[in-house]
Design a protein around this motif. Sequence first.
Motif, PDB file in Angstrom:
ATOM      1  N   ASP A 178      51.178  20.308 -19.396  1.00  0.00           N
ATOM      2  CA  ASP A 178      50.721  20.343 -20.788  1.00  0.00           C
ATOM      3  C   ASP A 178      51.075  21.672 -21.446  1.00  0.00           C
ATOM      4  O   ASP A 178      51.455  21.721 -22.624  1.00  0.00           O
ATOM      5  N   SER A 199      42.108  10.455 -35.019  1.00  0.00           N
ATOM      6  CA  SER A 199      43.383   9.899 -34.548  1.00  0.00           C
ATOM      7  C   SER A 199      43.750   8.625 -35.305  1.00  0.00           C
ATOM      8  O   SER A 199      44.934   8.347 -35.525  1.00  0.00           O
ATOM      9  N   TYR A 256      44.869  20.722 -30.441  1.00  0.00           N
ATOM     10  CA  TYR A 256      46.214  20.140 -30.396  1.00  0.00           C
ATOM     11  C   TYR A 256      46.399  19.086 -31.493  1.00  0.00           C
ATOM     12  O   TYR A 256      47.439  19.055 -32.178  1.00  0.00           O
ATOM     13  N   ASN A 257      45.399  18.238 -31.656  1.00  0.00           N
ATOM     14  CA  ASN A 257      45.482  17.233 -32.713  1.00  0.00           C
ATOM     15  C   ASN A 257      45.501  17.871 -34.093  1.00  0.00           C
ATOM     16  O   ASN A 257      46.208  17.416 -35.002  1.00  0.00           O
ATOM     17  N   ASN A 260      42.095  19.580 -26.775  1.00  0.00           N
ATOM     18  CA  ASN A 260      42.645  18.388 -27.410  1.00  0.00           C
ATOM     19  C   ASN A 260      42.391  18.381 -28.917  1.00  0.00           C
ATOM     20  O   ASN A 260      43.236  17.945 -29.711  1.00  0.00           O
ATOM     21  N   ASP A 310      34.342  14.289 -29.114  1.00  0.00           N
ATOM     22  CA  ASP A 310      35.364  13.294 -28.796  1.00  0.00           C
ATOM     23  C   ASP A 310      35.367  12.140 -29.793  1.00  0.00           C
ATOM     24  O   ASP A 310      36.422  11.544 -30.062  1.00  0.00           O
ATOM     25  N   HIS A 366      37.682  23.093 -27.181  1.00  0.00           N
ATOM     26  CA  HIS A 366      38.219  21.750 -26.920  1.00  0.00           C
ATOM     27  C   HIS A 366      39.724  21.763 -27.214  1.00  0.00           C
ATOM     28  O   HIS A 366      40.152  21.695 -28.366  1.00  0.00           O
TER      29      HIS A 366
END
Length: 638
Positions: free
Chosen positions: A608, A546, A576-577, A573, A539, A571
């Motif tokens: 989502d 980000s 997706y990033n 996220n 994270d 993961h």
Amino acid sequence: MKKLSSFVLLTLTALTPLLVLPIGEAFVANTKQFLVLLTALVLLAIAGIKMLIEKNLSITLSSFTTVLAVFGTAVTAAVFLTNSYPVDNLLGFGGVYLAMILIACLGKGLVDRKFSHNFLTIFGISASLFSLSSILQFMGYGPSWIYNALLKINLNHDLLFGLVESPMVATQILGVALVGLLASLISRSHLGLAITHKKNKKVTLLTWVMLAIITAGFGLNMYSVLPGQAFSPIMPSLAASWSVAVDMLRVPQTAFLGAGPNNYHLAYAQFKPAWINQTPLWNIQFTSGINLPLTLLVSTGILGLASWIWLVLRILKQIKYQAELKNSPLTWMLLALLALQLLLPPFISLLILFGLVLAAWLSLPEHKFDQLKLHTLTTHIAQGNYIAQGIGVILVVVFGYGTYSLGKAIIADYSIFAGNRAGQNNQITQMYQLQHKAVLLNPYLASYRRRYALTNLSIATALANKADLTEQERASILQLIQQAIREGQAAAELQPADVRNWQVLAQVYNNLAGVAEGADQWAVNSYVQAIQASPTNPDLRIALGSIFYGVGQYDQASQLFTQAIQLKPDHANAHYNLANTLKMQDKLSEAVVAYENVLSLIEPGSEDYKIVAEELATLREKLANTGGLPQDMIKSVK
């Protein structure tokens, strides 16, 4: 003096399973912690006053005194030499360890002859009342109703809230009490009488009532923590605990002194093995290992673990060579506690109970410390009144200063509790004032500084969103932002190894991006520090990526998102990033693959899932129109 000391320790015995005060965030554990620290200070004062009155210094040295002194020295070194600001250690496990050792050391010399017997009685009654409270809590009519009414809070009316830290701790305390009661009953039975050759003692009605209540509470709590039940505990695995301990041993200083008695979570964040990211425990920052030995090895180093092992071996040797001790319920309670320390993580309530049981056990008349075969030595020192009076004055001064400091810490913790309650009721100004008071009373706790920094940031953000700001409001926003930065920096200075401090500081700076020049770079620097403190946390890399994504530095962002995926391949996220970043880099084919990975990791039919599916369909159509994907390969995702 002996009666007073006995009363103090028996009071601690009675209150440990029962007393909970509104102090701090984890107020159940905090109550026990402050209670044992205050008890230790009172015992020091009694010892000091005794010296002043008798004008004589009498020191009894035995093998147990030596072992406990070595253990205390190891803990003290870990408290003061692992952190420039040892307050957090003293107000956590470090203080509890020292208080436990002090109670065991001073207990034998300060208590009266009836203490061991009275301890069993008081603990049995206290455990019975605690068990009864657990039963009522399970039925929905327990202590939570009282605390909710008095404190205006909203506690659950089930076993999630109890008078000790958790149902697992409740199970252990009641289990130890049950062992003591059963051992007492056996010693009074025909079998016990045949072994001890003592006169029969009738089992009282109170004993049977306590046995029934404690058994019921034990069974209830035991069932609630079984695998698959609502309150089954979440604990680190043996493999993870061992891995963290081994990595700690690679550094000479941490190998000998550890990370600090209250800093296991820092070592866990630093040395958490990457494979844990593939388990449901990947985002949990544990505060202890799977058992006490591995926790001691990480938090107090080889010295702390070796002294604990020495203490355990000394206890076992004493029991082996003195058969009379095997007939005492205290012996079996002590052995039960040692077994629990080998099998389960340590908790403050259980460490306090261990210190009390050890003190009561050492006070048994069956012990023969003056026998040469036990390698004990008793020395009496009386070289004038000045030595005794000097040490007595020092102990009284330590009591005075310690009580004053502890009082400030308790008030500060209550302010944090009251501030949290005010925040839940949207009383933001009161929350701000109470947190400010806590920081002033105890400025050496990073947790206070973190919370206060976020409160300043939250209020500043709320004010900034208002229309038509006055000059006074603009000045207030600037002051709040400066204070948020200052408090975040103070937290990082107090505990630079704590990843949470750098996360808060990065959050503060990130909120200033586009407003304060250089804020984005400060946020980047803070996240870099956070990653160094917790290198296997995916994270943190997503958060840092980000920031780079937001300023258009897509290459750096892509690298960080890829690293996060390497740390935790499932993961969603992170995938997706990465997909969004690849799309911004016009790497459309790779972005399609990344979006497909996202869909494979999230729940079909969720909101989502629908959003990502639409983005993927749009991207596929764009790629087909540019000649990158044949029309017959465009798929619709439902």
